[in-house]
Design a protein around this motif. Structure first.
Motif, PDB file in Angstrom:
ATOM      1  N   UNK A 146      -4.321   2.797  22.791  1.00  0.00           N
ATOM      2  CA  UNK A 146      -3.353   3.982  22.306  1.00  0.00           C
ATOM      3  C   UNK A 146      -4.528   4.285  20.302  1.00  0.00           C
ATOM      4  N   UNK A 147      -3.237   3.736  19.492  1.00  0.00           N
ATOM      5  CA  UNK A 147      -3.191   3.819  18.256  1.00  0.00           C
ATOM      6  C   UNK A 147      -5.140   2.840  17.733  1.00  0.00           C
ATOM      7  N   UNK A 148      -5.442   1.931  18.355  1.00  0.00           N
ATOM      8  CA  UNK A 148      -6.688   1.343  18.156  1.00  0.00           C
ATOM      9  C   UNK A 148      -7.522   1.756  18.097  1.00  0.00           C
ATOM     10  N   UNK A 149      -7.859   3.244  19.181  1.00  0.00           N
ATOM     11  CA  UNK A 149      -8.668   4.132  19.848  1.00  0.00           C
ATOM     12  C   UNK A 149      -8.817   5.254  18.561  1.00  0.00           C
ATOM     13  N   UNK A 150      -7.733   5.865  17.512  1.00  0.00           N
ATOM     14  CA  UNK A 150      -7.010   6.804  16.951  1.00  0.00           C
ATOM     15  C   UNK A 150      -7.811   6.422  15.793  1.00  0.00           C
ATOM     16  N   UNK A 151      -8.631   7.515  14.931  1.00  0.00           N
ATOM     17  CA  UNK A 151      -8.661   7.532  14.020  1.00  0.00           C
ATOM     18  C   UNK A 151      -7.304   7.207  12.517  1.00  0.00           C
ATOM     19  N   UNK A 152      -7.918   6.621  11.803  1.00  0.00           N
ATOM     20  CA  UNK A 152      -6.428   6.520  10.375  1.00  0.00           C
ATOM     21  C   UNK A 152      -5.714   5.297  10.788  1.00  0.00           C
ATOM     22  N   UNK A 153      -5.072   4.834  11.966  1.00  0.00           N
ATOM     23  CA  UNK A 153      -4.994   3.464  12.373  1.00  0.00           C
ATOM     24  C   UNK A 153      -5.470   2.480  12.041  1.00  0.00           C
ATOM     25  N   UNK A 154      -3.763   1.543  11.240  1.00  0.00           N
ATOM     26  CA  UNK A 154      -4.411   0.136  11.314  1.00  0.00           C
ATOM     27  C   UNK A 154      -4.061  -0.933  11.763  1.00  0.00           C
ATOM     28  N   UNK A 155      -4.172  -1.598  12.724  1.00  0.00           N
ATOM     29  CA  UNK A 155      -3.354  -2.600  13.272  1.00  0.00           C
ATOM     30  C   UNK A 155      -4.256  -3.892  13.483  1.00  0.00           C
ATOM     31  N   UNK A 156      -3.112  -5.531  13.665  1.00  0.00           N
ATOM     32  CA  UNK A 156      -3.557  -6.248  13.601  1.00  0.00           C
ATOM     33  C   UNK A 156      -2.215  -7.204  15.091  1.00  0.00           C
ATOM     34  N   UNK A 157      -2.563  -8.339  14.541  1.00  0.00           N
ATOM     35  CA  UNK A 157      -2.107  -9.125  15.781  1.00  0.00           C
ATOM     36  C   UNK A 157       0.123  -9.563  15.954  1.00  0.00           C
ATOM     37  N   UNK A 158      -0.165  -9.357  14.148  1.00  0.00           N
ATOM     38  CA  UNK A 158       1.030  -9.576  14.683  1.00  0.00           C
ATOM     39  C   UNK A 158       1.971  -8.170  14.504  1.00  0.00           C
ATOM     40  N   UNK A 159       1.471  -7.335  14.532  1.00  0.00           N
ATOM     41  CA  UNK A 159       1.941  -5.818  14.506  1.00  0.00           C
ATOM     42  C   UNK A 159       2.690  -5.428  13.109  1.00  0.00           C
ATOM     43  N   UNK A 160       1.358  -5.934  12.479  1.00  0.00           N
ATOM     44  CA  UNK A 160       1.231  -4.298  11.777  1.00  0.00           C
ATOM     45  C   UNK A 160       0.519  -3.479  11.900  1.00  0.00           C
ATOM     46  N   UNK A 161       1.387  -2.031  11.611  1.00  0.00           N
ATOM     47  CA  UNK A 161       0.361  -0.482  12.027  1.00  0.00           C
ATOM     48  C   UNK A 161       0.882  -0.164  10.446  1.00  0.00           C
ATOM     49  N   UNK A 162      -0.445   0.403  10.133  1.00  0.00           N
ATOM     50  CA  UNK A 162      -0.956   1.169   9.295  1.00  0.00           C
ATOM     51  C   UNK A 162      -1.157   2.804   9.408  1.00  0.00           C
ATOM     52  N   UNK A 163      -1.394   3.796   8.737  1.00  0.00           N
ATOM     53  CA  UNK A 163      -1.580   4.428   9.259  1.00  0.00           C
ATOM     54  C   UNK A 163      -1.954   5.871   7.898  1.00  0.00           C
ATOM     55  N   UNK A 164      -3.434   6.220   7.718  1.00  0.00           N
ATOM     56  CA  UNK A 164      -4.342   6.166   6.474  1.00  0.00           C
ATOM     57  C   UNK A 164      -3.644   5.365   5.083  1.00  0.00           C
ATOM     58  N   UNK A 165      -4.005   3.952   5.131  1.00  0.00           N
ATOM     59  CA  UNK A 165      -2.820   2.743   4.899  1.00  0.00           C
ATOM     60  C   UNK A 165      -1.750   3.155   4.198  1.00  0.00           C
ATOM     61  N   UNK A 166      -0.884   3.723   4.879  1.00  0.00           N
ATOM     62  CA  UNK A 166       0.434   3.445   4.775  1.00  0.00           C
ATOM     63  C   UNK A 166       0.876   2.878   5.869  1.00  0.00           C
ATOM     64  N   UNK A 167       1.479   1.548   5.668  1.00  0.00           N
ATOM     65  CA  UNK A 167       3.007   1.025   6.519  1.00  0.00           C
ATOM     66  C   UNK A 167       3.892   1.562   7.380  1.00  0.00           C
ATOM     67  N   UNK A 168       3.575   1.127   8.571  1.00  0.00           N
ATOM     68  CA  UNK A 168       5.100   1.738   9.158  1.00  0.00           C
ATOM     69  C   UNK A 168       5.926   0.964  10.124  1.00  0.00           C
ATOM     70  N   UNK A 169       6.840   0.875   9.934  1.00  0.00           N
ATOM     71  CA  UNK A 169       8.229   0.096  10.295  1.00  0.00           C
ATOM     72  C   UNK A 169       8.825   0.479  11.645  1.00  0.00           C
ATOM     73  N   UNK A 170       8.455   1.764  11.405  1.00  0.00           N
ATOM     74  CA  UNK A 170       9.897   1.707  12.821  1.00  0.00           C
ATOM     75  C   UNK A 170       9.150   2.709  14.008  1.00  0.00           C
ATOM     76  N   UNK A 171       9.262   2.598  15.412  1.00  0.00           N
ATOM     77  CA  UNK A 171       8.645   3.491  16.174  1.00  0.00           C
ATOM     78  C   UNK A 171       9.323   4.310  16.579  1.00  0.00           C
ATOM     79  N   UNK A 172       9.994   5.927  16.554  1.00  0.00           N
ATOM     80  CA  UNK A 172      11.064   6.317  16.819  1.00  0.00           C
ATOM     81  C   UNK A 172      10.269   6.755  18.700  1.00  0.00           C
ATOM     82  N   UNK A 173      11.172   7.043  19.717  1.00  0.00           N
ATOM     83  CA  UNK A 173      11.254   7.937  21.140  1.00  0.00           C
ATOM     84  C   UNK A 173      12.454   8.536  20.911  1.00  0.00           C
TER      85      UNK A 173
END
Length: 869
Positions: A146-173
């Motif tokens: 989903x995030x790879x298909x959504x513009x603005x996200x940067x994802x790598x194999x190690x679990x790094x997530x950034x949105x518009x260049x800002x890293x994210x370390x929490x996923x809320x449910x």
């Protein structure tokens, strides 16, 4: 070089150009009382389909918005804001001759659940909703997809997530913290089918983390569909295939307002791993020995360059939140049974020294547990206790057949075994108290204990001699760290908070070792005193922090004292909602690992690393500077990113080739070198276009990276400069047709060149070219993905290419049951293209160069079934 730069410039200019005439929609957004609404989401769609997002924007502090739209006769403008009813209005440009259309909006409050919505608006500001309903994804797609298909996200194999260049370390449910520093688990185990709403909350604040109100962080929030709330859901997946490939995978979840639990289990031999090194506690990564970090890496990193990889990954995450406290924990268990084959060629400038054929096996397990509790003692006072524990034990076996050419040609056979065990615990207590809107008092107490042991035995025989040679080495590390910190912060304004603190660190490090019967013992104990000064601020556009910590390091039982000044600073400036520029600088000094001062370390019988000096009291310095720019226009599917980083290492230790003795043993000597520099530059750009009346989408993506490093080294007692340059360029073209039997067609090509020099004289050069074609499709019942790829490697002495196919498919029998096929490297598996070479890597240590050829390419093909309970 000039031609490549010119070509890159032309391509970037081509991809970023705008080809169509643009119209403008502008206006204001307010509530019924006339109060301007800021942060309102405005999205322009094609009038006849939501699959084509034409423009996107957010209203400013005065409620004003401006949207640019490529030439379209009729569009639909959707206006949404938390707590207010969503408005959708059709805009007809053909009805006017003007290029600018004015449209104001008055949003009415949503009276349904008004009280709940009001709380949400107050607590979660600056929220960006990610439009997932327009993505062409199957319900079985992962959050990573989903995030790879959504513009603005940067994802790598190690679990790094950034949105518009800002890293994210929490996923809320459902607005509750579930995955904290567990990005990889969330990315690979949350299905698209459970997502009702996906958001990036840029201004999230943990209510148990007492701090000034303006200090927030970005998080991802997933609102699940109603059927996944307050109900235990379970998914089971199993498969079996060609040459005994297998997969047994399970996932259970329970999400509610007060209690959340997530269980994953994955046992397979198809190279799948769910747990990454980033999931390890930060205290483990900060203070543990290099031995511990290297020992756990094989458990945590995806390694497809293996002949065999039987693995089990099990994780359990539990979170509970009440009015005055929250608690939780994470348990991980990992088991591996691996086999890897390699060819290693060792050469000097003119000759081949030896050729080795290696078979490496590893069996072991890793356990890790985390427990924490956060409590509000008073309204503005919180306490957090965290306990971490980890244990790993692993047995490595290696068989080596070596052909030696210097000093005399000979054939050597070696078998070695290494048993490694490590046990580690850490405790941490944090207390924070906010006296008023101006003063924050904090204190931290922590301890870490590590006990690591390795027992290494080697049996070696030479063809020219009937003598069997034996060698054994034992190494034990016993390390203890204790810290105490207290500080006071004062807030002058949102952009200016200052603080001062005191930090005490006590360390005790012991190393016991022996080589055959020769014992070696070293010990180092220190007291560290730091006065920390902090400046930080966070506003709507600007975030920054600066920490300066003059430190005195006193080494016990000596008269030696070291002084240094660690500096950590970072800055983030939000030029606009989709443009960021960030910069960071760190300057730190540290003592070397005790193992670097061991008299001799044997990596095999014929390879020894010696230390003629004692480096235990030597202070190394590391400086890292980074600058990054990120631009992402979600509506126009356009992005641009660039970054530059520079690293300087002073007084670093490097093993340098020393000699080859009469027994064909290669000796390296740990040597103190003055300065090493490494610089990396990267650029990335992409643009998506919609065309034809069906709004097919074609996207272009171009990325380049150039890195270069230089460091002193020694060749035959002569000081020389070693330089290493790497250039990489990759391009991707993807087509997403509408109303077509294929959903995605993508072509990706990349080329890289690595060159090594000694005093500007070329020593080694390697070129790698990769190409792949991806075709995917999805219907209500069937989905599949087919990947063709071709790789080419060219080194100074050899070259090879590899062609192969990956195929994955799923057929949905019912809403809950599906059949699947997973496969990788089918042509190699069936020996249609029997080239087993997976990769080539080159390492240089002074006058010697090692070429490591991985011959462990393995494929798999399995059938399976998935059922959701």
């Amino acid at each position: 070089m000039k031609l490549r730069l010119a070509l890159s410039y032309i391509l970037f200019s081509f991809f970023l150009s705008t080809y169509a005439q643009e119209y403008t929609i502008e206006g204001t957004v307010s509530d019924p009382s006339g109060t301007a609404l800021s942060g309102v989401n405005l999205i322009v769609y094609s009038a006849d389909t939501e699959n084509a997002i034409l423009s996107y924007g957010i209203s400013d502090d005065q409620g004003v918005y401006t949207l640019s739209v490529e030439n379209r006769a009729i569009v639909a403008l959707e206006v949404s804001y938390l707590g207010y009813k969503t408005v959708r209005k059709e805009i007809n440009f053909s009805a006017t001759s003007k290029n600018v259309m004015s449209q104001d909006f008055v949003l009415e409050k949503d009276l349904v659940n008004l009280e709940t919505v009001a709380i949400v608006v107050k607590k979660y500001k600056d929220t960006v909703r990610i439009k997932t309903d327009s993505l062409r994804l199957s319900k079985n797609a992962s959050l990573r997809d989903v995030l790879n298909k959504s513009d603005g996200f940067d994802i790598n194999d190690d679990g790094y997530i950034a949105f518009n260049g800002v890293p994210i370390t929490k996923v809320l449910i459902n607005k509750k913290e579930v995955f904290v520093n567990q990005n990889s688990i969330a990315l690979d185990n949350i299905d698209y089918g459970i997502i009702d709403n996906l958001q990036v909350i840029n201004n999230y604040k943990d209510r148990f983390d007492v701090d000034f109100s303006n200090f927030t962080e970005p998080v991802i929030n997933i609102d699940t569909k109603k059927e996944f709330r307050g109900v235990l859901k379970f998914t089971a997946e199993t498969g079996y295939g060609y040459k005994n490939s297998f997969l047994a995978k399970g996932r259970a979840m329970f999400f509610s307002d007060n209690f959340n639990a997530f269980l994953t289990q994955n046992t397979n031999n198809i190279f799948e791993k769910d747990f990454k090194f980033k999931n390890i506690s930060s205290s483990f990564k900060k203070y543990t020995s290099q031995f511990f970090r290297q020992n756990v890496s094989s458990f945590l990193n995806n390694q497809e360059r293996l002949k065999k990889d039987i693995t089990n990954n099990t994780s359990l995450t539990i979170r509970k939140e009440a009015t005055h406290y929250k608690t939780g924990g994470v348990i991980y268990f990992n088991y591996i049974d691996q086999l890897k084959n390699e060819l290693i060629n060792t050469k000097d400038i003119n000759n081949t020294i030896r050729e080795e054929t290696l078979e490496n096996s590893a069996i072991g397990n890793l356990s890790f547990a985390n427990f924490y509790i956060n409590a509000k003692l008073l309204k503005n006072t919180s306490i957090r206790y965290e306990l971490n524990g980890g244990n790993t034990n692993k047995t490595d076996r290696r068989g080596i057949t070596t052909t030696v050419y210097i000093p005399n040609q000979d054939l050597i056979d070696e078998r070695n075994k290494k048993d490694a065990d490590a046990f580690i615990t850490s405790n941490e207590v944090k207390i924070r108290s906010l006296f008023n809107d101006r003063f924050l008092l904090y204190s931290n107490f922590s301890s870490l204990n590590e006990l690591s042991e390795s027992d290494y035995s080697i049996i070696n025989s030479q063809q020219s001699s009937s003598t069997i040679r034996r060698l054994s080495q034992y190494i034990k590390d016993d390390n203890r760290f204790t810290t105490a910190e207290i500080g006071l912060d004062y807030k002058s304004s949102k952009l200016l908070t200052g603080g001062v603190g005191f930090l005490y660190l006590n360390t005790s490090e012991k190393n016991n070792s022996s080589l055959n019967t020769n014992p070696f013992y070293t010990e180092r104990r220190t007291n560290n005193y730091s006065i920390t000064s902090i400046l930080r601020g966070q506003g709507k556009r600007l975030e920054y922090s600066l920490q300066v910590s003059p430190t005195i390091k006193k080494i016990k039982n000596t008269d030696i004292q070291r002084e240094y000044v660690p500096i950590t600073t970072s800055l983030l400036y939000k030029i606009s909602p989709n443009k960021n520029i960030s910069a960071s600088y760190t300057d730190n000094s540290f003592l070397n690992e005790l193992s670097l001062s061991l008299d001799t370390i044997a990596t095999s019988f014929n390879t020894r690393v010696t230390s003629a000096e004692n480096f235990n009291l030597l202070l190394n310095r590391n400086r890292v500077m980074q600058l990054q720019y990120s631009y992402s226009n979600i509506a126009k599917s356009k992005f641009l990113s660039s970054s530059v980083s520079h690293t300087i290492d002073d007084n670093f230790i490097q093993p340098i080739f020393d000699r080859i003795d009469e027994n064909t043993i290669i000796f390296y000597n740990n040597t103190l070198l003055k300065r090493r520099n490494h610089t990396s530059l990267s650029l990335g750009a992409g643009k998506g276009f919609y065309f034809s009346k069906n709004y097919h989408k074609i996207s272009f993506d171009l990325r380049t990276k150039y890195s270069f490093s230089d460091a002193p080294t020694i060749i035959q007692d002569t000081n020389v400069t070693y330089k290493d340059n790497t250039a990489i360029i990759s391009a991707n073209i993807s087509l997403e047709p509408q109303n077509f039997f294929l959903d995605d067609i993508s072509i990706t090509s990349s080329a890289s060149k690595n060159s090594s020099f000694f005093d500007d004289e070329l020593s080694f050069e390697q070129k790698i070219i990769t190409n792949n074609l991806l075709i995917s499709s999805e219907t209500k019942k069937l989905e599949y993905e087919l990947i063709f790829f071709w790789d080419y490697y060219d080194t100074s002495t050899d070259s090879f290419h590899r062609t192969d196919i990956d195929f994955n498919s799923r057929y949905n029998l019912t809403k809950k049951t599906s059949l699947f096929i997973k496969s990788k490297s089918i042509l190699n598996l069936l020996k249609i293209t029997p080239n087993n070479i997976n990769s080539i890597q080159t390492e240089t240590n002074g006058a010697l160069r090692q070429e490591v050829i991985n011959t462990s390419l393995s494929g798999y093909f399995l059938f399976g079934i998935t059922h959701k309970f």
